[in-house]
Design a protein around this motif. Structure first.
Motif, PDB file in Angstrom:
ATOM      1  N   ARG A  82      28.539 -43.916 -29.639  1.00 12.31           N
ATOM      2  CA  ARG A  82      27.163 -43.088 -29.741  1.00 12.31           C
ATOM      3  C   ARG A  82      26.073 -43.945 -30.307  1.00 12.31           C
ATOM      4  NH1 ARG A  82      24.287 -40.632 -33.203  1.00 12.31           N
ATOM      5  NH2 ARG A  82      25.529 -41.087 -34.946  1.00 12.31           N
ATOM      6  N   VAL A  83      26.368 -44.577 -31.522  1.00 13.76           N
ATOM      7  CA  VAL A  83      25.693 -45.212 -32.419  1.00 13.76           C
ATOM      8  C   VAL A  83      24.876 -46.445 -31.510  1.00 13.76           C
ATOM      9  CG1 VAL A  83      25.516 -46.701 -34.346  1.00 13.76           C
ATOM     10  CG2 VAL A  83      26.653 -44.753 -34.735  1.00 13.76           C
ATOM     11  N   VAL A  84      25.784 -47.225 -30.906  1.00 13.33           N
ATOM     12  CA  VAL A  84      25.492 -48.135 -30.045  1.00 13.33           C
ATOM     13  C   VAL A  84      24.555 -47.599 -29.055  1.00 13.33           C
ATOM     14  CG1 VAL A  84      26.387 -49.961 -28.444  1.00 13.33           C
ATOM     15  CG2 VAL A  84      27.318 -49.760 -30.626  1.00 13.33           C
ATOM     16  N   HIS A  85      24.936 -46.812 -28.203  1.00 16.27           N
ATOM     17  CA  HIS A  85      24.148 -46.467 -26.989  1.00 16.27           C
ATOM     18  C   HIS A  85      22.571 -45.836 -27.622  1.00 16.27           C
ATOM     19  CE1 HIS A  85      23.588 -44.329 -23.256  1.00 16.27           C
ATOM     20  NE2 HIS A  85      23.057 -43.575 -23.924  1.00 16.27           N
ATOM     21  N   GLU A  86      22.631 -45.016 -28.532  1.00 16.19           N
ATOM     22  CA  GLU A  86      21.278 -44.495 -29.179  1.00 16.19           C
ATOM     23  C   GLU A  86      20.396 -45.654 -29.703  1.00 16.19           C
ATOM     24  OE1 GLU A  86      22.136 -41.129 -31.647  1.00 16.19           O
ATOM     25  OE2 GLU A  86      22.839 -40.052 -29.938  1.00 16.19           O
ATOM     26  N   ALA A  87      20.931 -46.674 -30.401  1.00 13.62           N
ATOM     27  CA  ALA A  87      20.220 -47.602 -30.906  1.00 13.62           C
ATOM     28  C   ALA A  87      19.734 -48.696 -29.986  1.00 13.62           C
ATOM     29  CB  ALA A  87      21.058 -48.484 -31.873  1.00 13.62           C
ATOM     30  N   THR A  88      20.367 -48.947 -28.719  1.00  9.55           N
ATOM     31  CA  THR A  88      20.111 -49.788 -27.633  1.00  9.55           C
ATOM     32  C   THR A  88      19.006 -49.024 -26.938  1.00  9.55           C
ATOM     33  OG1 THR A  88      22.287 -50.508 -27.398  1.00  9.55           O
ATOM     34  CG2 THR A  88      20.839 -50.904 -25.747  1.00  9.55           C
ATOM     35  N   ILE A  89      19.166 -47.854 -26.634  1.00  8.26           N
ATOM     36  CA  ILE A  89      18.127 -46.799 -25.745  1.00  8.26           C
ATOM     37  C   ILE A  89      17.127 -46.747 -26.810  1.00  8.26           C
ATOM     38  CG2 ILE A  89      17.500 -44.866 -25.189  1.00  8.26           C
ATOM     39  CD1 ILE A  89      19.505 -46.389 -23.415  1.00  8.26           C
ATOM     40  N   ALA A  90      17.013 -46.756 -27.896  1.00  8.66           N
ATOM     41  CA  ALA A  90      15.825 -46.682 -28.880  1.00  8.66           C
ATOM     42  C   ALA A  90      14.945 -47.999 -28.840  1.00  8.66           C
ATOM     43  CB  ALA A  90      16.207 -46.430 -30.220  1.00  8.66           C
ATOM     44  N   ALA A  91      15.803 -49.266 -28.553  1.00 10.31           N
ATOM     45  CA  ALA A  91      14.998 -50.300 -28.550  1.00 10.31           C
ATOM     46  C   ALA A  91      14.428 -50.691 -27.128  1.00 10.31           C
ATOM     47  CB  ALA A  91      16.145 -51.440 -28.805  1.00 10.31           C
ATOM     48  N   GLY A  92      14.578 -49.802 -26.253  1.00 12.27           N
ATOM     49  CA  GLY A  92      14.209 -50.001 -24.929  1.00 12.27           C
ATOM     50  C   GLY A  92      14.925 -50.938 -23.954  1.00 12.27           C
TER      51      GLY A  92
ATOM     52  N   GLY B 135      12.996 -64.609 -23.593  1.00 12.74           N
ATOM     53  CA  GLY B 135      13.555 -63.039 -23.030  1.00 12.74           C
ATOM     54  C   GLY B 135      15.206 -63.306 -23.870  1.00 12.74           C
ATOM     55  N   ILE B 136      16.085 -64.112 -23.708  1.00 13.15           N
ATOM     56  CA  ILE B 136      17.226 -64.041 -23.925  1.00 13.15           C
ATOM     57  C   ILE B 136      17.273 -63.874 -25.662  1.00 13.15           C
ATOM     58  CG2 ILE B 136      19.370 -65.413 -24.225  1.00 13.15           C
ATOM     59  CD1 ILE B 136      18.526 -66.848 -21.591  1.00 13.15           C
ATOM     60  N   ARG B 137      16.379 -64.619 -26.351  1.00 10.31           N
ATOM     61  CA  ARG B 137      16.316 -64.354 -27.827  1.00 10.31           C
ATOM     62  C   ARG B 137      15.984 -62.948 -28.241  1.00 10.31           C
ATOM     63  NH1 ARG B 137      16.108 -69.247 -30.967  1.00 10.31           N
ATOM     64  NH2 ARG B 137      15.871 -71.068 -29.689  1.00 10.31           N
ATOM     65  N   GLU B 138      15.083 -62.198 -27.565  1.00 10.93           N
ATOM     66  CA  GLU B 138      14.736 -60.914 -27.711  1.00 10.93           C
ATOM     67  C   GLU B 138      16.204 -60.049 -27.483  1.00 10.93           C
ATOM     68  OE1 GLU B 138      10.406 -59.298 -27.110  1.00 10.93           O
ATOM     69  OE2 GLU B 138      10.884 -60.592 -25.257  1.00 10.93           O
ATOM     70  N   ALA B 139      16.633 -60.215 -26.464  1.00 10.91           N
ATOM     71  CA  ALA B 139      17.734 -59.409 -26.178  1.00 10.91           C
ATOM     72  C   ALA B 139      19.081 -59.597 -27.243  1.00 10.91           C
ATOM     73  CB  ALA B 139      18.446 -59.881 -24.690  1.00 10.91           C
ATOM     74  N   CYS B 140      19.134 -60.922 -27.610  1.00  9.66           N
ATOM     75  CA  CYS B 140      20.296 -61.426 -28.805  1.00  9.66           C
ATOM     76  C   CYS B 140      19.663 -60.755 -29.954  1.00  9.66           C
ATOM     77  CB  CYS B 140      20.567 -62.803 -28.723  1.00  9.66           C
ATOM     78  SG  CYS B 140      21.098 -63.516 -27.354  1.00  9.66           S
ATOM     79  N   LEU B 141      18.727 -60.683 -30.193  1.00 12.51           N
ATOM     80  CA  LEU B 141      18.236 -60.209 -31.724  1.00 12.51           C
ATOM     81  C   LEU B 141      18.192 -58.559 -31.559  1.00 12.51           C
ATOM     82  CD1 LEU B 141      16.979 -60.308 -34.467  1.00 12.51           C
ATOM     83  CD2 LEU B 141      14.419 -60.006 -33.464  1.00 12.51           C
ATOM     84  N   ILE B 142      18.070 -57.991 -30.336  1.00  7.27           N
ATOM     85  CA  ILE B 142      18.466 -56.505 -30.409  1.00  7.27           C
ATOM     86  C   ILE B 142      19.805 -56.193 -30.599  1.00  7.27           C
ATOM     87  CG2 ILE B 142      18.419 -54.332 -28.928  1.00  7.27           C
ATOM     88  CD1 ILE B 142      15.720 -55.639 -27.719  1.00  7.27           C
ATOM     89  N   GLY B 143      20.863 -56.865 -29.981  1.00  2.00           N
ATOM     90  CA  GLY B 143      22.084 -57.002 -29.961  1.00  2.00           C
ATOM     91  C   GLY B 143      22.642 -57.112 -31.225  1.00  2.00           C
ATOM     92  N   ARG B 144      21.958 -58.023 -32.083  1.00  2.00           N
ATOM     93  CA  ARG B 144      22.479 -57.999 -33.400  1.00  2.00           C
ATOM     94  C   ARG B 144      22.436 -56.998 -34.218  1.00  2.00           C
ATOM     95  NH1 ARG B 144      25.907 -59.378 -36.721  1.00  2.00           N
ATOM     96  NH2 ARG B 144      26.129 -61.284 -35.522  1.00  2.00           N
ATOM     97  N   ARG B 145      21.004 -56.561 -34.031  1.00  2.00           N
ATOM     98  CA  ARG B 145      20.619 -55.362 -34.886  1.00  2.00           C
ATOM     99  C   ARG B 145      21.578 -54.262 -34.442  1.00  2.00           C
ATOM    100  NH1 ARG B 145      16.798 -56.577 -38.212  1.00  2.00           N
ATOM    101  NH2 ARG B 145      15.177 -58.119 -37.252  1.00  2.00           N
ATOM    102  N   VAL B 146      21.873 -53.937 -33.313  1.00  2.00           N
ATOM    103  CA  VAL B 146      22.644 -52.600 -32.956  1.00  2.00           C
ATOM    104  C   VAL B 146      24.131 -52.907 -33.482  1.00  2.00           C
ATOM    105  CG1 VAL B 146      23.982 -51.881 -30.844  1.00  2.00           C
ATOM    106  CG2 VAL B 146      21.396 -52.229 -30.884  1.00  2.00           C
ATOM    107  N   LEU B 147      24.768 -54.391 -33.275  1.00  2.00           N
ATOM    108  CA  LEU B 147      26.116 -54.430 -33.822  1.00  2.00           C
ATOM    109  C   LEU B 147      26.166 -54.111 -35.310  1.00  2.00           C
ATOM    110  CD1 LEU B 147      29.120 -55.325 -33.477  1.00  2.00           C
ATOM    111  CD2 LEU B 147      28.287 -57.636 -33.844  1.00  2.00           C
TER     112      LEU B 147
END
Length: 403
Positions: free
Chosen positions: A166-176, A136-148
């Motif tokens: 805005r970029v960070v917020h929308e990309a994070t939400i788009a990833a669920g 689970g942590i790996r999944e969250a970290c990979l999303i964080g990496r792509r958002v950054l």
């Protein structure tokens, strides 16, 4: 510490024993009674580092001087001895979180209070993560990496930090996923953007980035019950050599610290490595903020100080997950907080940089869960090297570690 008047039914927020005392500052601010309750001075002192965050001003009150209507910078700044040239600009409204995105427990809390975090035994005992946790942590970290990486690609002169939000917020939400800073102790945005003399916790606003700025973007996401946390400092356009060197040395401090991580390494040794490298370049290490454990909670044990001769307890064990996130300054290591209650700046106005990774201790050493990807946008020295070679592409740091 005041005696708890009419404390019947209240329990200590630290140990859940009947409450006998209440925090006087909480009472002064008219915060909820159950947030101010403690059984003893010992419990109060033991939780003070986190409890005092409740005293930060709310979005409606504390940021009033930079949320007034209109474009550009607020003209109603409070009386404050600003340490450098940077000033707050107006902050836009919080962006909505869709109903289908799983929320944290502090999402709807009026004070942004992370109840599960503050009441968890993980504040005092480092948790060994299970394979399920790590997945689970790996999944969250990979999303964080792509958002950054998306935020990094958007950094250029003229872009506002609110646009980065805005970029960070929308990309994070788009990833669920949920942006972890959102309403955490009432933080009003989805990412921290820290420019020039800002050490950390800068609030995105309507100031356009300027040629030669440096900016840290600190991304944290919450996905399927787990948090991931990372940050990097970027050069905006063409910066001077001193600023570029600060950014590169800070990156090196982080990776030199990661390189010693393995089972049995004392947590206090991280600060020794970072301080040695920073001092060799006549730079200082911020002492107020430290790395931290992370997983199902945003912040928990262990605390990971970045300065030498610290008193961090414990040694690293297989399955422990934590961040290392040194903040390095060109001048004094001391910090000062703006009246917004969040923005931490250098006391002398000189510039600061930061890099952060989340990692797990493995039998062989470590694994960087937020490692740069082959297509991550290059950092300034990688971009210059690619330009000299006539090539392109990003520079990915090693994802695994050795002793």
């Amino acid at each position: 510490m005041a005696e708890a008047n009419g404390h019947e039914g209240l329990v200590c927020i630290t140990c859940q024993q009947p409450a006998k005392l209440q925090c006087p500052r909480c009472l002064e601010l008219n915060l909820e009674r159950d947030l101010a309750a403690f059984c003893s001075q010992e419990c109060f002192k033991g939780s003070w580092a986190d409890h005092k965050k409740l005293h930060k001003p709310s979005a409606a009150e504390g940021w009033h001087y930079c949320t007034r209507r209109g474009a550009g910078r607020s003209l109603n700044l409070p009386e404050f001895k600003w340490t450098g040239e940077l000033r707050p600009y107006r902050i836009g409204p919080m962006r909505p979180i869709p109903d289908n995105v799983p929320k944290t427990d502090y999402y709807a809390h009026p004070a942004g209070y992370p109840t599960s975090e503050m009441e968890s035994r993980q504040q005092h005992a480092v948790k060994i993560r299970t394979e399920k946790d790590l997945a689970g942590i790996r999944e969250a970290c990979l999303i964080g990496r792509r958002v950054l990486d998306l935020a990094h690609a958007a950094v250029k002169p003229g872009v506002t930090t609110d646009e980065i939000d805005r970029v960070v917020h929308e990309a994070t939400i788009a990833a669920g996923a949920y942006p972890s800073p959102y309403n955490y102790y009432n933080f009003p945005k989805s990412v921290c953007t820290s420019i020039n003399e800002v050490i950390c916790h800068g609030i995105p606003d309507r100031r356009p980035l300027q040629e030669g700025d440096i900016m840290n973007v600190d991304v944290s996401v919450y996905y399927k019950g787990y948090h991931g946390d990372l940050n990097e400092t970027f050069v905006v356009g063409q910066a001077d050599e001193a600023s570029k060197q600060l950014v590169k040395v800070t990156y090196e401090c982080l990776h030199k610290a990661i390189a010693i991580c393995k089972p049995g390494t004392p947590y206090r040794e991280i600060g020794e490595v970072i301080t040695k490298h920073a001092k060799a370049h006549n730079m200082s290490v911020v002492r107020t903020y430290c790395g931290h454990g992370i997983g199902d909670l945003f912040h928990c044990a262990p605390n990971v100080p970045h300065y030498a001769k610290n008193k961090a307890k414990g040694t690293m064990k297989v399955g422990e997950v934590f961040t290392i996130e040194p903040m390095i300054n060109l001048g004094s290591h001391r910090d000062k907080t703006w009246p917004d209650g969040w923005t931490s700046v250098t006391e002398d106005g000189q510039w600061s940089a930061q890099f952060e990774h989340t990692l797990v201790i493995t039998p062989e050493g470590y694994d960087i869960l937020t490692a740069r990807l082959p297509d991550s946008p290059p950092l300034w020295w990688e971009a210059e090297a690619a330009a000299q070679q006539g090539g392109g592409g990003g520079g990915a740091a090693a994802a695994g570690g050795a002793s």
